[in-house]
Scaffold this motif. Structure first.
Motif, short mmCIF file in Angstrom:
data_model
loop_
_atom_site.label_atom_id
_atom_site.label_comp_id
_atom_site.label_asym_id
_atom_site.label_seq_id
_atom_site.Cartn_x
_atom_site.Cartn_y
_atom_site.Cartn_z
N PRO A 38 0.83 -1.21 0.00
CA PRO A 38 0.00 0.00 0.00
C PRO A 38 0.86 1.26 0.00
O PRO A 38 1.90 1.31 0.67
CB PRO A 38 -0.80 -0.10 1.30
N ILE A 39 0.44 2.27 -0.73
CA ILE A 39 1.15 3.55 -0.75
C ILE A 39 1.17 4.18 0.65
O ILE A 39 2.11 4.89 0.98
CB ILE A 39 0.50 4.51 -1.78
N GLN A 50 17.46 -7.49 3.90
CA GLN A 50 17.14 -8.91 3.94
C GLN A 50 15.63 -9.09 3.89
O GLN A 50 14.88 -8.28 4.45
CB GLN A 50 17.71 -9.54 5.20
N LEU A 51 15.19 -10.16 3.23
CA LEU A 51 13.76 -10.41 3.12
C LEU A 51 13.10 -10.57 4.48
O LEU A 51 11.99 -10.07 4.69
CB LEU A 51 13.50 -11.64 2.25
N ASP A 52 13.78 -11.24 5.41
CA ASP A 52 13.20 -11.42 6.75
C ASP A 52 12.94 -10.07 7.42
O ASP A 52 11.91 -9.88 8.06
CB ASP A 52 14.13 -12.26 7.63
N ALA A 53 13.88 -9.14 7.27
CA ALA A 53 13.72 -7.80 7.87
C ALA A 53 12.54 -7.08 7.21
O ALA A 53 11.76 -6.41 7.89
CB ALA A 53 15.00 -7.00 7.72
N PHE A 54 12.39 -7.23 5.89
CA PHE A 54 11.28 -6.59 5.19
C PHE A 54 9.94 -7.18 5.64
O PHE A 54 9.00 -6.45 5.91
CB PHE A 54 11.45 -6.74 3.67
N PHE A 55 9.87 -8.51 5.75
CA PHE A 55 8.64 -9.16 6.22
C PHE A 55 8.28 -8.68 7.62
O PHE A 55 7.11 -8.44 7.92
CB PHE A 55 8.77 -10.68 6.21
N HIS A 56 9.29 -8.54 8.47
CA HIS A 56 9.05 -8.08 9.85
C HIS A 56 8.51 -6.65 9.83
O HIS A 56 7.53 -6.34 10.53
CB HIS A 56 10.35 -8.17 10.66
N LEU A 57 9.11 -5.78 9.02
CA LEU A 57 8.64 -4.40 8.92
C LEU A 57 7.21 -4.34 8.41
O LEU A 57 6.37 -3.60 8.96
CB LEU A 57 9.56 -3.61 8.00
N ILE A 58 6.90 -5.11 7.39
CA ILE A 58 5.53 -5.13 6.83
C ILE A 58 4.53 -5.60 7.89
O ILE A 58 3.44 -5.05 8.02
CB ILE A 58 5.47 -6.01 5.57
N ILE A 86 4.78 -5.26 11.11
CA ILE A 86 4.61 -4.15 12.06
C ILE A 86 3.69 -3.10 11.47
O ILE A 86 2.75 -2.62 12.12
CB ILE A 86 5.97 -3.53 12.42
N LEU A 87 3.92 -2.71 10.21
CA LEU A 87 3.12 -1.65 9.59
C LEU A 87 1.66 -2.06 9.41
O LEU A 87 0.77 -1.23 9.54
CB LEU A 87 3.73 -1.25 8.23
N ARG A 88 1.43 -3.31 9.13
CA ARG A 88 0.03 -3.77 8.98
C ARG A 88 -0.70 -3.83 10.31
O ARG A 88 -1.92 -3.77 10.35
CB ARG A 88 -0.01 -5.13 8.30
N SER A 89 0.05 -3.95 11.41
CA SER A 89 -0.61 -4.02 12.73
C SER A 89 -0.92 -2.63 13.28
O SER A 89 -1.63 -2.53 14.28
CB SER A 89 0.28 -4.79 13.72
N LEU A 90 -0.39 -1.59 12.66
CA LEU A 90 -0.64 -0.22 13.15
C LEU A 90 -2.04 0.25 12.83
O LEU A 90 -2.65 -0.07 11.90
CB LEU A 90 0.39 0.75 12.56
#
Length: 102
Positions: free
Chosen positions: A54-55, A88-96, A98-102
């Motif tokens: 998402p933008i 790293q893909l794992d770091a990106f998945f973790h960030l995503i 977090i952002l989806r839970s906000l």
């Protein structure tokens, strides 16, 4: 102040990019695979994987920090059309997550 300028500049550039990208897709008769309100990003350190996000993530400080680091290394262009994010893909998945839970 610089943060707000960076944020509005990023959003403005992404909107311009999406308009140009949609025109390019229409002129090539390709189906649009990026829904309205989303953008394609390429993530990875060596092998890049494509994700559609998402933008609204562009407004999140954590994502902006990641973009800033990637901009220093790559700029924002990718030959396939999209943002390139070197992490790293794992770091990106973790960030995503977090952002989806906000």
């Amino acid at each position: 102040m610089g943060f707000m300028r960076l944020s509005s500049s990023l959003i403005s550039n992404m909107k311009r990019y999406r308009r140009l990208n949609s025109i390019r897709h229409r002129t090539r008769n390709h189906p649009r695979d990026v829904p309205k309100g989303h953008l394609a990003v390429y993530v990875g350190e060596k092998q890049k994987r494509r994700f559609v996000i998402p933008i609204s993530f562009l407004e999140q400080p954590l994502f902006q920090e990641l973009l800033h680091e990637s901009e220093d290394e790559f700029g924002f262009d990718h030959p396939m059309g999209g943002l390139t994010i070197s992490c790293q893909l794992d770091a990106f998945f973790h960030l995503i997550a977090i952002l989806r839970s906000l």
